[in-house]
Design a protein around this motif. Structure first.
Motif, PDB file in Angstrom:
ATOM      1  N   SER A  37      -1.420   5.893  -7.146  1.00 18.84           N
ATOM      2  CA  SER A  37      -2.786   6.378  -6.916  1.00 18.84           C
ATOM      3  C   SER A  37      -2.830   7.896  -6.792  1.00 18.84           C
ATOM      4  O   SER A  37      -3.765   8.540  -7.250  1.00 18.84           O
ATOM      5  CB  SER A  37      -3.362   5.735  -5.651  1.00 18.84           C
ATOM      6  OG  SER A  37      -2.593   6.078  -4.518  1.00 18.84           O
ATOM      7  N   HIS A  38      -1.793   8.466  -6.187  1.00 19.88           N
ATOM      8  CA  HIS A  38      -1.713   9.917  -5.997  1.00 19.88           C
ATOM      9  C   HIS A  38      -1.711  10.646  -7.341  1.00 19.88           C
ATOM     10  O   HIS A  38      -2.360  11.690  -7.505  1.00 19.88           O
ATOM     11  CB  HIS A  38      -0.436  10.235  -5.215  1.00 19.88           C
ATOM     12  CG  HIS A  38      -0.522  11.479  -4.406  1.00 19.88           C
ATOM     13  ND1 HIS A  38       0.565  12.015  -3.750  1.00 19.88           N
ATOM     14  CD2 HIS A  38      -1.545  12.326  -4.138  1.00 19.88           C
ATOM     15  CE1 HIS A  38       0.203  13.107  -3.111  1.00 19.88           C
ATOM     16  NE2 HIS A  38      -1.069  13.320  -3.340  1.00 19.88           N
ATOM     17  N   SER A  41       0.816  -1.202   0.000  1.00 18.89           N
ATOM     18  CA  SER A  41       0.000   0.000   0.000  1.00 18.89           C
ATOM     19  C   SER A  41       0.855   1.260   0.000  1.00 18.89           C
ATOM     20  O   SER A  41       0.511   2.258  -0.631  1.00 18.89           O
ATOM     21  CB  SER A  41      -0.920  -0.058   1.217  1.00 18.89           C
ATOM     22  OG  SER A  41      -1.132   1.138   1.780  1.00 18.89           O
ATOM     23  N   ARG A  82      -5.095   9.628  -9.792  1.00 21.12           N
ATOM     24  CA  ARG A  82      -6.342  10.247  -9.351  1.00 21.12           C
ATOM     25  C   ARG A  82      -6.486  11.649  -9.935  1.00 21.12           C
ATOM     26  O   ARG A  82      -7.547  12.010 -10.457  1.00 21.12           O
ATOM     27  CB  ARG A  82      -6.381  10.308  -7.825  1.00 21.12           C
ATOM     28  CG  ARG A  82      -7.671  10.909  -7.265  1.00 21.12           C
ATOM     29  CD  ARG A  82      -7.631  11.027  -5.760  1.00 21.12           C
ATOM     30  NE  ARG A  82      -7.585   9.728  -5.109  1.00 21.12           N
ATOM     31  CZ  ARG A  82      -6.507   9.191  -4.551  1.00 21.12           C
ATOM     32  NH1 ARG A  82      -5.344   9.855  -4.592  1.00 21.12           N
ATOM     33  NH2 ARG A  82      -6.544   8.011  -3.981  1.00 21.12           N
ATOM     34  N   VAL A  84       2.330   1.846  -3.466  1.00 16.67           N
ATOM     35  CA  VAL A  84       1.299   2.179  -4.450  1.00 16.67           C
ATOM     36  C   VAL A  84       0.891   3.653  -4.336  1.00 16.67           C
ATOM     37  O   VAL A  84       0.274   4.203  -5.245  1.00 16.67           O
ATOM     38  CB  VAL A  84       0.074   1.242  -4.264  1.00 16.67           C
ATOM     39  CG1 VAL A  84      -1.129   1.713  -5.059  1.00 16.67           C
ATOM     40  CG2 VAL A  84       0.433  -0.171  -4.697  1.00 16.67           C
ATOM     41  N   ARG A  85       1.260   4.300  -3.258  1.00 17.49           N
ATOM     42  CA  ARG A  85       0.860   5.692  -3.015  1.00 17.49           C
ATOM     43  C   ARG A  85       1.133   6.632  -4.188  1.00 17.49           C
ATOM     44  O   ARG A  85       0.235   7.360  -4.608  1.00 17.49           O
ATOM     45  CB  ARG A  85       1.544   6.227  -1.752  1.00 17.49           C
ATOM     46  CG  ARG A  85       0.911   5.773  -0.459  1.00 17.49           C
ATOM     47  CD  ARG A  85       1.650   6.362   0.729  1.00 17.49           C
ATOM     48  NE  ARG A  85       1.002   6.018   1.991  1.00 17.49           N
ATOM     49  CZ  ARG A  85       1.428   6.459   3.174  1.00 17.49           C
ATOM     50  NH1 ARG A  85       2.505   7.241   3.253  1.00 17.49           N
ATOM     51  NH2 ARG A  85       0.784   6.112   4.274  1.00 17.49           N
TER      52      ARG A  85
END
Length: 255
Positions: free
Chosen positions: A185-186, A178, A189, A181-182
């Protein structure tokens, strides 16, 4: 090739001529050659304009501060107070040391998003290459800060002490995945939401050329534009608040 043939035949027959992704193509400002390492592109131009807008608001707009603020000064002070409170509420007073970077990040994204709504403009934040650099800068920065501030204790971020002992190794793997993956996704998005909104506007703009549905299309474009103005601020807010959350983890890593 088959798709291009169908599009060409549709245009020749007087059909729709809608290419919603064309607006995201990076092109040279000077000439029509290939885009190289040092080519001045439309993306670079609009990012530079966003930087100039930030400077204009925060530096030039507050150069002659008054007790009774001007409109520009009021906007700058509201933005300052908003980000200052956000950092203090999430990361604590210790996080205020990093206020200049987070404030600059927020203002750049806001202006890049807003400038992209101008007719014939280019939205730099619609490109994953731009948002990925912003996200990676945050990711690397907070990771380095976490180890500098806490040493190996920063690894406590991945060890959930409140969980049963047998589950902790499994949760550690999940937390580790997790964490890495930041930046993905950051960045996705922000770029995905901005790109989707602009593509929808382009589609409705194409339908506006058809006489019998033009009024409906124009109303839809107006509504989506209003929504995109809101999205411009919301996406900058989400990107910034996640940065503050990651900063909090770096400063206080224990679960």
């Amino acid at each position: 090739m088959a798709t291009e043939t169908v599009i060409a035949e549709g245009e020749a027959a007087g059909g729709f001529n809608i290419h919603p992704m064309e607006q995201f193509r990076i092109t040279p400002i000077f000439g029509d050659g290939d885009v190289g390492l040092f080519t001045v592109t439309n993306a670079a131009l609009w990012m530079a304009l966003a930087v100039l807008c930030v400077i204009g608001l925060l530096v030039l707009g507050t150069r002659r501060r008054k007790i009774v603020p001007t409109r520009v000064q009021s906007v700058a002070e509201l933005a300052y107070g908003f980000i200052h409170k956000m950092i203090e509420d999430i990361a604590g007073k210790e996080g205020l040391k990093y206020f200049p970077y987070i404030m600059t990040l927020f203002m750049f994204i806001v202006f890049a998003n807003l400038l992209g709504l101008l007719p014939t403009a280019f939205t730099s934040t619609s490109h994953i290459a731009v948002t990925a650099v912003l996200a990676m800068a945050v990711f690397i920065g907070v990771t380095v800060l976490g180890f500098v501030k806490n040493g190996t204790a920063f690894l406590g971020l991945f060890w959930v002490t409140s969980a049963p002992l047998l589950l902790r190794p499994i949760l550690a793997v999940i937390e580790l995945i997790s964490y890495f993956v930041r930046p993905v996704s950051h960045s996705i998005r922000l770029a995905g939401n901005v790109m989707a909104g602009h593509a929808v506007i382009k589609v409705f703009a194409g339908f506006a050329t058809v006489l019998w549905i033009a009024p409906v299309s124009i109303l839809a474009i107006t509504a989506i534009y209003a929504l995109e103005l809101l999205v411009a601020f919301i996406q900058a807010y989400v990107f910034t608040i996640l940065t503050c959350v990651y900063l909090k983890d770096a400063l206080h890593p224990s679960h």
